[in-house]
Write a protein that holds these residues in place. Structure first.
Motif, short mmCIF file in Angstrom:
data_model
loop_
_atom_site.label_atom_id
_atom_site.label_comp_id
_atom_site.label_asym_id
_atom_site.label_seq_id
_atom_site.Cartn_x
_atom_site.Cartn_y
_atom_site.Cartn_z
N LEU A 46 -25.44 -18.25 -21.53
CA LEU A 46 -26.26 -17.65 -20.47
C LEU A 46 -26.95 -18.74 -19.67
N GLY A 47 -26.67 -18.76 -18.37
CA GLY A 47 -27.29 -19.75 -17.50
C GLY A 47 -28.70 -19.35 -17.12
N THR A 48 -29.60 -20.32 -17.09
CA THR A 48 -30.96 -20.05 -16.65
C THR A 48 -30.98 -19.47 -15.25
N SER A 49 -30.01 -19.83 -14.43
CA SER A 49 -29.95 -19.36 -13.05
C SER A 49 -29.33 -17.98 -12.90
N ASN A 50 -28.93 -17.36 -14.03
CA ASN A 50 -28.28 -16.05 -13.95
C ASN A 50 -29.35 -14.98 -13.74
N LYS A 51 -29.75 -14.86 -12.50
CA LYS A 51 -30.86 -13.98 -12.12
C LYS A 51 -30.61 -12.53 -12.51
#
Length: 845
Positions: A46-51
């Motif tokens: 899970l990417g931190t940027s996956n809003k």
């Protein structure tokens, strides 16, 4: 990271089947009550940027005032829990409302406290009271067995687990990633890969000599928050489709689907509505094994077929009605059946050189959206050649759904592809015959290097540039003088429509460039679809003094994607000389302008332009002098043309990862490249930024840049496509290359893997859609560079009994570098792997 099991002695297929009866439901799961809460199940990475995923979790938890408990027990470190807490805070959740619950059965390696003492907390009234006040629970990734062992004792639910069930029934959201996803179903997959699962299903006794190459399937009881099917995770990266299918056949007896969640993707389970919604950056594989059957065992054949497994693949915005077993596809997606875009003969998926080789892309481009194909094949096998043939078929209920996402990236959903699996034996032997089919290139490379100094820069993108890829856009704008000074001309010639140029213009405006400073230049030799004007009349503009005057005032030129031959035809005169417009572009480039392009707009950058062919076609058939249309870019021998030579340090190829162009770049560089130069393969959504002043390339974006070094290669003069010691490197954002010395500089944020390897397993050959780590960079990273037990890894490319063996080897110069990026995603750079390519004969029985 899942615990790798080495218990060979218990891994017979009979024991796998008998383990079904050992699966028991926890006490809290047995009641058939109405659950008001929801689940958010992430496939890992899970990417931190996956809003979308973070905001959905927060919304389901009650908003930014939600009280969230993080259970760290799966991990070997507390870092992942702390990082998730920070991520929630970055999305607006109050830090004081997020608690890392002291629940674990082991010590964490990155703390001074001994967290093994937390084991008894699962029945501690203080911890139970903490959980009662929460509106959300999050399970971090790691080893799913640790979660279950922590929350259950001797098969009984702890008070903490009972309380988690209570708040879930009353409306709380339960979320988790990786191991935190695996625990969600009643049947929890604890180990195994696709090859190991198939061998366990078919073989009475697993071959102990090869078992270290693969991991047999193991399962046990999960926590059962999702009660309508089996959940698996890391589906796309680790290609777990067969292990999920076998799990469904063996253990799912209620007629449910089985679900494989991709990395950086979530399936949101709404219990009250009985709906699953897909959100995030990839998709969810849905396997229907309810009508699967095994045939042929009662006949003379000793190779029974596992038949009629149905696979669907849903992406962001799609919904699954999991009780009625129906799909609801997102608005704006177009059906492909009857409207297929492609019409080409797709090769079998045999290994790392297969275009669109990863599972979803292979089925989407090569089968579902391809008018010419009704059936596809792929393979999986061990080092002794014992394995399986996988056959994918279109059926009467098969369909596909397509749309653009994040700019002009293709996005597909797939419905009801039929899959059959047949045991096979593969024999590979050296092909000692001269390859009569191979044709050398008659293309004459023109020496066009510019002697005077070039002040400008290049931003060369490998295709599928996302509108959200701010790093690439910001770099282009920076090199054009910034938002206020940038004056951009877009050349639309490669495309069949003007929409890609309009979309790129809009993307620049979103990044802050003044709309009045961006112009679509009238450069084309053909008409565009969907416009009233006949743009074919622009062909005379290549020598227009008015257009030259416009270009003289620009500091940025951008070439959109499409067919690169249309760009060169629009800018070169019939005799091959530069048109006045091309001379003007060269003038502003020399004086400091930035020139950029994507896909076709990248292909034109080098002196020798690759315009058609695929890797197998390049190695088997060599080169062709004829070019018909863009379908030739999907396969066949390589077609070369004169490029525009803005990049003067080697040959460039693009769409390198998705279209698996390693073989065609090697063949082209060997015949037409200069020995002291590297060849460059650019991944999609990635740019190589060329600073001519410093004579350096920097990598920017989301993928990798493959570097091919043929300075030490050995070949057989009597045998085409027989190479020894090709040096392959794959570098990532933050890394750079010195164009004069070919020295590679790795970002100082990455740590070397040599002598610090994380993995310790033997690796079977990379053989197709069911092989894990399907991109070249990931295959080399996980299978070889960061793996202490592997000194080489093999892949094959073959068709109709003829093909090539690729052997990637470590040498004394080989090294790897690793870092986390965008949250806890692995990011690797790979230096100087040696590659041998050998022609082979292939027999399949």
């Amino acid at each position: 990271m899942e615990l790798r099991k080495k218990l060979i002695s218990i891994l017979t297929s009979s024991m796998l089947m008998s383990s079904l009866f050992g699966l028991t439901l926890g006490n809290a799961q047995t009641e058939n009550d109405d659950i008001k809460g929801n689940l958010l199940i992430v496939g890992g990475g899970l990417g931190t940027s996956n809003k979308d995923v973070y905001e959905k979790f927060i919304e389901l938890a009650g908003g930014k005032d939600a009280r969230i408990g993080i259970i760290p027990s799966a991990s070997s470190k507390l870092k992942s829990s702390n990082d998730f807490k920070k991520d929630l805070a970055s999305y607006g959740v109050k830090s004081e409302f997020v608690e890392i619950l002291p629940i674990s059965d082991h010590d964490f390696s990155d703390t001074e406290e001994n967290e093994m003492n937390w084991k008894d907390n699962v029945n501690n009234s203080k911890i139970v009271n903490q959980i009662k006040k929460l509106s959300a629970i999050w399970f971090v990734g790691g080893d799913q067995l640790r979660i279950v062992n922590t929350l259950r004792t001797n098969g009984k639910d702890s008070k903490a687990l009972q309380t988690i069930w209570d708040i879930y029934r009353n409306g709380a959201v339960i979320g988790g990633t990786s191991a935190g996803a695996a625990i969600m179903s009643n049947t929890m997959i604890t180990g195994g890969d696709s090859l190991g699962a198939l061998k366990g299903f078919y073989e009475k006794n697993i071959d102990e000599r090869n078992v270290s190459e693969y991991e047999p399937l193991t399962v046990q009881s999960g926590l059962g928050f999702f009660r309508n099917g089996i959940i698996d995770q890391h589906m796309n990266e680790r290609a777990r489709y067969a292990r999920l299918a076998i799990s469904a056949i063996n253990y799912e007896k209620e007629g449910n689907f089985a679900y494989g969640v991709d990395e950086d993707t979530a399936m949101v389970v709404r219990n009250k509505e009985k709906i699953i919604e897909v959100i995030g950056r990839n998709g969810v594989a849905v396997i229907n094994a309810n009508e699967a059957r095994r045939i042929g065992e009662s006949k003379k054949s000793d190779k029974p077929i596992l038949e009629n497994i149905k696979i669907s693949y849903l992406t962001a915005g799609d919904k699954i009605h999991y009780i009625t077993h129906t799909f609801e596809f997102a608005e704006g997606k177009y059906e492909t059946r009857g409207y297929e875009y492609y019409k080409f003969y797709a090769r079998p998926n045999t290994g790392i050189l297969t275009p669109y080789g990863r599972f979803k892309n292979y089925l989407a481009y090569s089968l579902i959206d391809n008018e010419s194909m009704q059936t596809l094949k792929s393979y999986i096998y061990d080092k002794e050649g014992k394995g399986f043939e996988i056959i994918f078929n279109k059926e009467i209920d098969t369909n596909g759904y397509w749309k653009y996402v994040d700019g002009q990236k293709d996005d597909y959903s797939l419905e009801n592809v039929s899959m059959n699996i047949i045991p096979k034996t593969f024999t590979f032997s050296s092909d000692k015959e001269e390859t009569s089919d191979y044709q050398k290139s008659a293309f004459k490379t023109t020496k066009n290097n510019v002697n005077e100094k070039i002040e400008g820069s290049l931003v060369i993108t490998g295709g599928a540039l996302g509108s959200s890829n701010s790093e690439v856009y910001k770099k282009l704008i920076e090199l054009a003088g910034g938002k206020e000074k940038a004056k951009v001309g877009i050349i639309p010639a490669a495309s069949s429509k003007l929409t890609s140029s309009i979309d790129f213009r809009n993307d620049l405006i979103k990044q802050g460039v003044n709309k009045d400073s961006i112009e679509i230049l009238p450069v084309s030799n053909h008409d565009f679809k969907g416009t009233q004007e006949d743009e074919s009349e622009w062909n005379g503009n290549k020598n227009s003094t008015e257009l030259v005057s416009k270009i003289n005032n620009l500091n940025c030129i951008w070439f959109v994607g499409g067919d690169q031959t249309l760009i060169t035809e629009s800018l070169l005169n019939e005799n091959g000389s530069k048109s006045k417009v091309l001379e003007a572009i060269w003038k502003v480039y020399k004086n400091g302008a930035v020139i950029g392009g994507t896909s076709a707009g990248a292909a034109i950058m080098s002196n020798t332009m690759i315009a058609g062919g695929d890797s197998y076609g390049a190695l088997r058939y060599g080169f062709t002098e004829s070019y018909v249309n863009m379908e030739q870019q999907e396969g066949g021998p390589v077609y070369l043309e004169q490029g525009l030579n803005f990049f003067q340090y080697g040959i460039i190829d693009q769409h390198f990862d998705n279209k698996a162009r390693l073989g065609r770049l090697i063949a082209t560089a060997y015949e037409k490249g200069e020995k002291n130069q590297l060849a460059y393969g650019i991944d999609e959504d990635t740019a190589m930024v060329v600073n001519n002043k410093d004579q350096r390339v920097n990598v920017v974006g989301r993928g990798g840049l493959t570097l091919i070094d043929l300075s030490k290669v050995h070949t057989d003069k009597n045998k085409s496509s027989n190479y020894k010691n090709i040096i392959v490197s794959v570098i990532s954002p933050g890394d750079s290359v010195d164009l004069l010395t070919n020295e590679i500089l790795i970002s100082n944020t990455k740590s070397p893997t040599r002598d610090n390897e994380y993995y310790d397993n033997k690796v079977p050959p990379y053989s197709g859609a069911f092989s894990p780590h399907g991109l070249l960079k990931n295959l080399l990273a996980y299978g070889l560079i960061d793996n202490i037990k592997a000194n080489e890894v093999k892949s094959y490319s073959f068709m109709e009994g003829k093909g090539f063996e690729l052997t990637f080897r470590k040498t004394v110069e080989t090294n790897g570098y690793w870092a986390n990026t965008d949250g806890q995603k692995d990011d690797y750079s790979i230096l100087k792997v040696s590659l041998d390519i050998k022609p082979i004969n292939v027999e399949i029985k």
